[in-house]
Each structure stands twice: as C-alpha cells, then as structure tokens.
Design an enzyme around this catalytic site. Sequence first.
Site, PDB file in Angstrom:
ATOM      1  CB  CYS A 396      -0.928  -0.007   1.215  1.00 12.56           C
ATOM      2  SG  CYS A 396      -2.553  -0.673   0.819  1.00 12.56           S
ATOM      3  CE  LYS A 399      -3.636   0.035  -2.444  1.00 12.78           C
ATOM      4  NZ  LYS A 399      -4.966  -0.322  -1.920  1.00 12.78           N
ATOM      5  CG  ASP A 426     -18.487   2.479   2.911  1.00 13.04           C
ATOM      6  OD1 ASP A 426     -17.644   1.799   3.512  1.00 13.04           O
ATOM      7  OD2 ASP A 426     -19.404   3.094   3.481  1.00 13.04           O
ATOM      8  CG  ASP A 443      -6.401  -3.233  -2.871  1.00 11.46           C
ATOM      9  OD1 ASP A 443      -5.455  -2.565  -3.320  1.00 11.46           O
ATOM     10  OD2 ASP A 443      -6.865  -3.084  -1.731  1.00 11.46           O
ATOM     11  CG  ASP A 466     -11.569  -2.803   0.450  1.00 10.11           C
ATOM     12  OD1 ASP A 466     -11.280  -2.257   1.528  1.00 10.11           O
ATOM     13  OD2 ASP A 466     -11.042  -2.508  -0.636  1.00 10.11           O
ATOM     14  N   GLY A 516      -9.094 -14.579 -14.703  1.00  9.29           N
ATOM     15  CA  GLY A 516      -8.152 -13.473 -14.594  1.00  9.29           C
ATOM     16  C   GLY A 516      -7.399 -13.227 -15.881  1.00  9.29           C
ATOM     17  CG  HIS A 517      -5.170 -10.175 -18.543  1.00  5.01           C
ATOM     18  ND1 HIS A 517      -5.270 -10.620 -19.841  1.00  5.01           N
ATOM     19  CD2 HIS A 517      -4.212  -9.214 -18.551  1.00  5.01           C
ATOM     20  CE1 HIS A 517      -4.419  -9.956 -20.610  1.00  5.01           C
ATOM     21  NE2 HIS A 517      -3.761  -9.096 -19.850  1.00  5.01           N
ATOM     22  CG  ASP A 601     -10.021  -2.406   4.819  1.00 10.54           C
ATOM     23  OD1 ASP A 601     -10.671  -1.423   4.457  1.00 10.54           O
ATOM     24  OD2 ASP A 601      -9.428  -3.162   4.032  1.00 10.54           O
TER      25      ASP A 601
END
Length: 716
Positions: A396, A399, A426, A443, A466, A516-517, A601
Amino acid sequence: MLTSLPDTRDLVFVGGGHAHALVLRMWGMNPLPGVRLTVIDPQAAAPYTGMLPGHIAGHYSREELDIDLVRLARFAGARLIQGRAVAMDLSEQVVTVEGYGAVPYDVASVDVGITSDMPAIPGFSEHGVAAKPLGRYSAEWADFLERGGGDVAVIGGGLAGVELSMAMSHALGSRGRVSLIERGAVLAEQSDRHQRILRKELERWGVALHEQANIAQVQSDCVLLDDDTRVPADMTVGAAGARPHDWLAQTGLALERGFIRVDAHLRTSNPNVYACGDCCHQDPSPRPKAGVYAVRAAPILLNNLKAALGAGQVKAFRPQKTFLKLISLGDKRALADKGGFGPQGALMWKWKDHIDQKFMNMFRDLKRMAGPAVPAQVADGVREELGGGKPLCGGCGAKVAAGPLRAALANVTPTSHPDLVTGPGDDAAIVQMGEVTQVITTDHLRAFWEDPKVFARITTIHALGDIFAMGARPQTALVNLTLPRMSPRLQERRLAEVMEGITGALAECGAALAGGHTTLGAELSLGLTLTGILDGPARTKAGAQVGDALILTRPLGSGVIMAAEMQLAADGRDVAALLRAQVEPRTAEANALHGVHALTDVTGFGLGGHLGEMLEASRCGAVIDLSAVPAYSGARELLARGQKSSLHDLNRTAAPIDGLIPPEAEILYDPQTAGGFLAAVPQSDVPALIAVLKATGAQPAVIGECVAGPARITLR
C-alpha cells in the site's frame, strides 16, 4: 532500451549456514544476471557460533551474534523462504519445505549444518535444552539468570561443552554450580597439553566433572546417572550428540555416515546439487567439522555454482590441513591452539574478538546497491519525487495518495444504474441483483517481498479486507497479474507460486477463483477484483456515534517496516514477525465485528486517513490516545530514525488532525498492507468484543472515542 535481463534459472540455497551467508554477500556485490536466487531457512537470523560462548558468558548481546538473513537476502536480491527443508527430490528437482510446499531448482546447494541426538535421552525433551539451535537456549538461559540462576548440568565433554561450561560458570558467579557429564573422557580429542590446560581451567571455575558416565534420565532438578548418582541441575544443557539431519538419508545423494559426500568441487553425487559446511564430507580430503572450512570454501562454492549455471569453469577446493582455534575460557581470556601449541590469556581473547567482529562486520555493514544515476539535467521536481534516491515502496505504500485521488474523483460525473446501490466512497460498491445483494471491490499491489507465493497470499488477504469491512461473505475473485520478463519454464513456476498463494487464501475465506488475466511487464504486481454476498445490511464507514469507543484490531507499522526492509534498515526478526501476522486470514476477526456502528479496514491512507473518512461519513469527531495505539515491533523505532514509506508524507498532509502533533503521531500516517479493522463500538459492548477478538488471534486495542464536533482528530 533493455532495462533488465530475463530470469532463466533457479538457484536454491538449502540452509543459511556460514558458507551460504558469505556466498550471499558476494552474490549481492556481483550477481549473475538471469538467476533467481532462493534461500530456505527456518530462522530470520543465523547465529554465528564462534561467538556463542562469549554470549552465554555475557560478553555479547544476542543481537551481536546474528547474521540477519532477511537483510542479507535483500542485499543479494534473493527470495527468503522461512521454513525447514524436509525432503529433496533429485529427479523432479524440488526441495520440500515444511509448511510451505515444493520449491523447484535448476541448481541447488545444501548448507544445513548438523542436528542433535539429545532428544533421545529420556526426559531431555521435557527438561533439557540443546545448545543448538541457539534461539531457545539463549532465551532460556537469559530467563534462568533473571530468575536468579541455580545449578546447571552440561551433557557433552567435547570442546563445545567445555567452553559453554566455563561461560555459564562465569555468568553464574556464586549463584550456582556447573557440572559437566561425558560418557567417555572429557576433551579426549584434544592434545595432552591442551587437556591439561583446559582441565585446570575447569577446576578454576569449579566445574564438577562426571566422566565415563551414562545418563539414565534427565529430571526437572537433576540428571540421574545409571549408577544412581544425582547430578544437581535446575537447568540441563545438551552440547553433544551432533549428527546429520535425518532427511538427507532419503534424498538419494551419496552419503558418508549420513553426511553428504562431495568431490573436490563441492559437488555431490548429483551434478545439479552442491553442498558445504558441517553437513558434508569431502571425499578427497576429509576434515573435522569446523566453521573455518566453510568460510574458506565459500569463494570456491560461489565460483562453481555460477559455472553450473552457465558462467565460467569449476575450481577445486583444497582445505588447509591445520587451522587456528581460539578457545574461550569463560572470562575475557582465550587459549590459542594450532597443532597442539599456542599461548593463552587476555591478548588471545582480544585476538579472537577481533577475528569474530571482523567476520560479523561483513554482514552488519551491508549497503544498498546504488540505483540508476539521475541525469544531470532533469525537470523541476524530479529529484524531489525520487525522495533522495529511495526506491518506491511496495504494498500500500506505492498507492496514489488521498489528495490527488479525491481531486480526480471530484471531477468524475457519477453515473446511475438500476443495480448500483452505492458507488465510490465506501470500502466496496454495493450492487443489487434481484434478491441478491452483492459487494464488489478491487485492489492492486506492486510486490514488496521477493517470494511470489507469500506476496500473493498477503495481497489476497489485504484485498479481502474491503469485502469483510462491508460485512459480506467473500464469493469470487478475478486476478490481474503482471510477471517480470523470464523464460517460459520460470513463468510456469512463478505462476504456480502466485496461484497457490491466491487460491489458498481464497479457500480459507470461503471464496473461489473465477478467472483473470496475465501479462509480462517491468515487475511483479498483482491485482484482484472481488465480489461478496451481503446476507444483511452492509457495514459502512457511516454510523459512528458520539461516545463510541474506537477499536483497532491489528497493530500499525507495516508500511515503515517494509520500506526499511527495502533499504536494509529493518531488523529481520521484526520483518519476519510482521509477515507472520500478514499471512493470517481475517475471517474470524471480521465475523466478530457484527453489531458495530461503523467499520473500515486500515490500509493505504493510514489510521489517520481512514479514521478521517469514517468521521466525515459519520459527522462527528474523535479523540485518540496515542499511548494506546499498538505498533508492530520495530516500527516506532524506525520512524524515529527517519525511515518511512513513500506514501507517508502525503498521508500526513491529508489526515484531519488538529492541535500540536508530537513525533509519536507519525505511526498514524503509516500506510498498512493487510492491516486491521477500525470499528466504532458502543461502550457497553467493548469488554465482550475485545474478548471475542482476542480469541480469534487478533490484537485489539481501544485507541480512543468518538466525540461531538467536526470530522477532525484530536490527540492526547
């Protein structure tokens, strides 16, 4: 322009012994491009055994003995897997690590030392402690001294047992007596001259000798011999019974009395496996088990491993026939021994200490290798954004900050959709689909740890926060993965590691992978889009009421610890403790928080930023007791030394904190990865909730309360 070379080969070090430690240091200074290096060891720090008697005597702290494997692995650009190797499959070329799984290799090297036969003695497992591994022995010895000491029995009358007996006698003083038990003759392997000197030293320290003695049982207050002699022992230490690890016998490697046989090039019977240190037996020139040979072998091992990986030619290791031993005599004196002769006294201790400190300083003085040079001419602001040359954080800490993000979102025109109940604002969006209420979130983190499996697991647990914060049951996940450029074979291995980390965490939380990718890029990064099902009303950031207690379920500090780890500035034991917390799922922790007034969180914006969002949504203020805010070990100390995450300063700017802000408040701006939950809870519910949270393994703390007023934070 080619900025990095693709990885094509996996080199795996099994064990963090002295030879491997030296090779890691040399590798960090001159790595072989195209190789991913992995180190497997159960400990975050490997003790240097040469200083063990000095530590037990009280001359060195515990930290002074440790080679920090976390820092050393980062310096070498290696992945560190904390676990114990228990098997090796030569045909499949994998090492099995207890509690972790299979680790594939192209070339492997084994340096796992030796183990102990002590547990075979009746009662030893319950009432004794082996001198190796050091961790437990050191901790129990420190506790023993703190309790006032007492009588000690040492099992094993070789040189190691004699040194430890004198060291413990020195530390105990008049608070207890040491007895030395040997089934044969004490110091039988030493020259007659040194036997006389060392026996005189043992007598000087008052060590009671029990020779030709067989142990019947270790009891809580004594060691019982087979002739019914009771040797007083409030603590029993095992310094004998060294033997090879059992799992080596199942590898298929050629062995000599259980030790791995190696040739002059340190190569085993399998051409892709090398070995060094006490765990091996060198066929051309067998030598005693001594650390000096591992140290001298390290440069040859490095050369030959690189040759096995495609660079250069192998060289032969020719160990010397004799070497200098410096034997600790309890106090700050030592006995020199080379070929049976040598002086003794304080000068020899100074010499020994100089040699030991010189060796350890090679691992204490690691410096992060310089990154690409900044051009002489750059646009205004470039140097400031680079933060003095510090690398961009992972997790994080990488970010986008709250300020730029809010400014960008303010210019986005909201769009309506009949299924969309709530959008940005939220922890997750709420979507209504007929009778089903679903939450959805996304995320994405850049790698902060070299092990893709552990990184993927932590990222998944982090992203699930989350879903849990909204009170939903995790449902599905889509993965967006970027791998660095590498050969197809290594792509397959990395993908398997990442997927194992993701699917394991999802399964433990009741969710499934939906697809997914994948793509190749500059570095490893991982994103997840997650859905969850709401069985009742959503838990949101709004709803906190004046008078509510604020409960934080996990400590703060992950951002600064991870940032410092990248800078070789964090203590490896603190990093290991943080990782152990981050890989734990938060399902039970989240489920315990039903009935709270508001919940979020704590992630990238830090406690200050996320609490500010809760207060803004709930239209109230808060008072925080800084002394009650928990932090991971080492986090506050790192902040005080000026270490911080890339996002830290911007979090400070955005956090709505009023009044004088003391230095202790810096922890509030630290971005968290897989952080805890922050809940606004009625005061009457606090005792029961704290008890339930503790039962889940969380570390809850009441850090403040909500108050009337604007959405601001006051510190006390």
